[in-house]
Structure formats: C-alpha cells, structure tokens
Design a protein around this motif. Structure first.
Motif, mmCIF file in Angstrom:
data_model
loop_
_atom_site.group_PDB
_atom_site.id
_atom_site.type_symbol
_atom_site.label_atom_id
_atom_site.label_comp_id
_atom_site.label_asym_id
_atom_site.label_seq_id
_atom_site.Cartn_x
_atom_site.Cartn_y
_atom_site.Cartn_z
ATOM 1 N N SER A 194 -10.740 -0.736 9.069
ATOM 2 C CA SER A 194 -10.454 -0.180 7.736
ATOM 3 C C SER A 194 -8.972 -0.267 7.404
ATOM 4 O O SER A 194 -8.582 -0.138 6.238
ATOM 5 C CB SER A 194 -10.910 1.284 7.658
ATOM 6 N N TYR A 195 -8.135 -0.479 8.419
ATOM 7 C CA TYR A 195 -6.683 -0.479 8.239
ATOM 8 C C TYR A 195 -6.084 -1.870 8.431
ATOM 9 O O TYR A 195 -4.865 -2.010 8.537
ATOM 10 C CB TYR A 195 -6.042 0.509 9.204
ATOM 11 N N GLU A 196 -6.941 -2.892 8.473
ATOM 12 C CA GLU A 196 -6.451 -4.266 8.622
ATOM 13 C C GLU A 196 -5.647 -4.672 7.388
ATOM 14 O O GLU A 196 -6.026 -4.360 6.254
ATOM 15 C CB GLU A 196 -7.624 -5.225 8.823
ATOM 16 N N GLY A 197 -4.555 -5.330 7.621
ATOM 17 C CA GLY A 197 -3.708 -5.781 6.517
ATOM 18 C C GLY A 197 -2.735 -4.726 6.034
ATOM 19 O O GLY A 197 -1.964 -4.982 5.105
ATOM 20 N N ILE A 198 -2.788 -3.546 6.636
ATOM 21 C CA ILE A 198 -1.869 -2.473 6.260
ATOM 22 C C ILE A 198 -0.713 -2.428 7.251
ATOM 23 O O ILE A 198 -0.918 -2.499 8.465
ATOM 24 C CB ILE A 198 -2.593 -1.105 6.246
ATOM 25 N N PHE B 189 -10.936 3.520 -0.903
ATOM 26 C CA PHE B 189 -9.575 3.061 -1.195
ATOM 27 C C PHE B 189 -9.046 2.149 -0.075
ATOM 28 O O PHE B 189 -8.430 1.113 -0.335
ATOM 29 C CB PHE B 189 -8.660 4.268 -1.359
ATOM 30 N N LEU B 190 -9.304 2.545 1.175
ATOM 31 C CA LEU B 190 -8.800 1.781 2.315
ATOM 32 C C LEU B 190 -9.466 0.408 2.435
ATOM 33 O O LEU B 190 -8.806 -0.596 2.702
ATOM 34 C CB LEU B 190 -9.026 2.565 3.610
ATOM 35 N N THR B 191 -10.784 0.389 2.253
ATOM 36 C CA THR B 191 -11.542 -0.842 2.496
ATOM 37 C C THR B 191 -11.778 -1.658 1.237
ATOM 38 O O THR B 191 -12.322 -2.762 1.305
ATOM 39 C CB THR B 191 -12.907 -0.501 3.119
ATOM 40 N N GLU C 13 -1.410 2.210 12.756
ATOM 41 C CA GLU C 13 -1.526 3.423 13.579
ATOM 42 C C GLU C 13 -0.840 4.607 12.888
ATOM 43 O O GLU C 13 -1.355 5.737 12.910
ATOM 44 C CB GLU C 13 -0.917 3.187 14.964
ATOM 45 N N GLN C 14 0.319 4.342 12.295
ATOM 46 C CA GLN C 14 1.010 5.402 11.562
ATOM 47 C C GLN C 14 0.210 5.810 10.328
ATOM 48 O O GLN C 14 0.133 6.999 9.988
ATOM 49 C CB GLN C 14 2.411 4.921 11.150
ATOM 50 N N ARG C 15 -0.409 4.815 9.690
ATOM 51 C CA ARG C 15 -1.220 5.110 8.494
ATOM 52 C C ARG C 15 -2.435 5.956 8.874
ATOM 53 O O ARG C 15 -2.804 6.894 8.142
ATOM 54 C CB ARG C 15 -1.671 3.803 7.849
ATOM 55 N N LEU C 16 -3.050 5.637 10.016
ATOM 56 C CA LEU C 16 -4.195 6.417 10.484
ATOM 57 C C LEU C 16 -3.781 7.860 10.758
ATOM 58 O O LEU C 16 -4.490 8.812 10.388
ATOM 59 C CB LEU C 16 -4.774 5.789 11.756
ATOM 60 N N LYS C 17 -2.611 8.014 11.364
ATOM 61 C CA LYS C 17 -2.103 9.359 11.641
ATOM 62 C C LYS C 17 -1.878 10.126 10.341
ATOM 63 O O LYS C 17 -2.232 11.309 10.234
ATOM 64 C CB LYS C 17 -0.793 9.261 12.429
ATOM 65 N N GLU C 18 -1.326 9.451 9.352
ATOM 66 C CA GLU C 18 -1.083 10.090 8.069
ATOM 67 C C GLU C 18 -2.399 10.487 7.392
ATOM 68 O O GLU C 18 -2.486 11.539 6.742
ATOM 69 C CB GLU C 18 -0.294 9.150 7.158
#
Length: 231
Positions: free
Chosen positions: A126-130, A103-105, A134-139
């Motif tokens: 994997s979180y580029e463009g989001i 989903f992420l990539t 950092e907050q998304r990774l934590k979630e």
C-alpha cells in the motif's frame, strides 16, 4: 463500510397483558356461559355489566399499549442519544481506515471487510512509490491512535455517567460496565502497541475491539429487557 440503519426499538414498557386477559375472560364467562340467578333483572344487569366491562378492558388495553409504545420510542431516543458518541466513534474508525486505504492505494471504495481494510492499512504494498514508506506507515498509525482516542474518550464519559445510567435503567447493571471496561483496556493496549510499532498486534486488538462492539450492540443489547424488538 455502510452504517446499519436500524429502526427497531427496545420493548422495555409493556401492557399488563395477563391482567387484561383475565378480566376479559372472567366477563366473557359471565356473558356467554348460560346460568341464571332466577331474577330476570339481575341476569340482565350482569349481562350488561359483562359487556360493558369487556369493552372497557379492551379500550384500556389499547390505550395502555399506545402509551407503552410511546414510552418505548422515547426511551430508545434518549438511550441512542447517550450511546451515540461511543457508537459513532467506532463507526467513524471503520470509515477512517477505509478512506485512508483508498487514498494510499488509489483504489475506489469496494465491498471489503473491516479486516481486509485494516490489512491494507499495514500492507507494505500500500506504500509502494511513497518516499520513506516506513516513516509514512508510522505516521499513519500515529494518526490512527488519535481515532482510537476518540473511542476511549467516549468510553470515559460513559464510565463517568455509569451510576446515573443504571439508576435511570438506560443500561444493564453489570454487563454494560464489563463491556466498557473491556473496551477501554483494549484502547490502552492499542496505544501501547502503536508506541512500540507493533502494528500486527495493533491490528488484532483493533479487530477485537470492533468485533466486541458489534457483538454487544447488534446481537445482545436489544434483548436486555425481553428478548425481542418491536417497530
């Protein structure tokens, strides 16, 4: 992230092979080794007895083997029922991480190892463009913590049932207890490292937890009773 479909079952119950072999051997000697009592009627009776006893022993052996086969299948079904929640929670954890990475990539499911999926789960690319990565990774790891909780809860149930499982011979006395205690402690460590946002160490512990699960069930568990499986 395929689940292994195993059709083998533990051979816990076995016929008394040695007893049947001894009985058959004794009466085979009586039947085929040439000797005489000197009385024709006695010799014929002994031969008839030897043939009848051998046939009876073979039939009893086959019936005993069929009964043991049924008991082994029933035992395995019950054991799988008991362990299914724990084993499924680990399998579902694998699948959850793979799906989240897809989903992420925005990439299709590919043949990757669990370690590779887990790396993607943490990798910044994997979180580029989001927005606010950092907050998304934590979630993501807070959500992952809930999946680990499923494993921990399943282990807790097994701990509560441990003495019953041992008394019914569904688990090995010491080895299984050591395994579920170790896995429970790894889960608690994972919770702590996620809370401290140390995701690299979290990944290492998750990999160890999954590896320990696989090593126990895939390599060792089916050999608890006699070192082989049948099916």
């Amino acid at each position: 992230m395929e689940k292994k479909d195993k059709t083998t079952y533990i051979e816990k119950y076995k016929p008394e092979y040695f007893t049947y072999i001894v009985i058959i051997a004794i009466f085979a000697i009586v039947r085929f080794v040439p000797f005489s009592t000197g009385y024709l009627n006695v010799d014929e009776a002994l031969n008839d007895l030897a043939v009848g006893a051998t046939a009876s022993a073979l039939v009893a052996w086959m019936l005993d083997a069929a009964d043991c086969n049924k008991k082994n299948k029933d035992f395995c079904k019950k054991q799988n029922l008991i362990l299914n929640e724990y084993k499924s929670s680990v399998s579902d954890l694998r699948f959850f991480i793979a799906r989240r990475c897809m989903f992420l990539t925005k990439t299709p499911m590919e043949d990757r190892t669990f370690a590779q999926w887990l790396f993607m789960y943490t990798d910044k690319s994997s979180y580029e463009g989001i927005e606010n990565p950092e907050q998304r990774l934590k979630e993501q790891y807070e959500t992952l913590s809930k999946r680990i909780k499923y494993v921990y809860d399943a282990l807790y149930v097994l701990k509560q049932q441990y003495f019953v499982l041992v008394s019914e011979d569904f688990v090995d006395t010491g080895d299984f207890k050591q395994h579920i205690d170790y896995q429970s402690n790894l889960c608690l460590d994972i919770f702590d490292y996620i809370a401290n946002e140390d995701y690299s160490t979290t990944n290492d512990i998750i990999k160890e937890m999954v590896k320990n699960h696989d090593d126990y069930f895939e390599k060792d568990y089916e050999e608890k009773y006699n070192g082989k499986t049948v099916g």
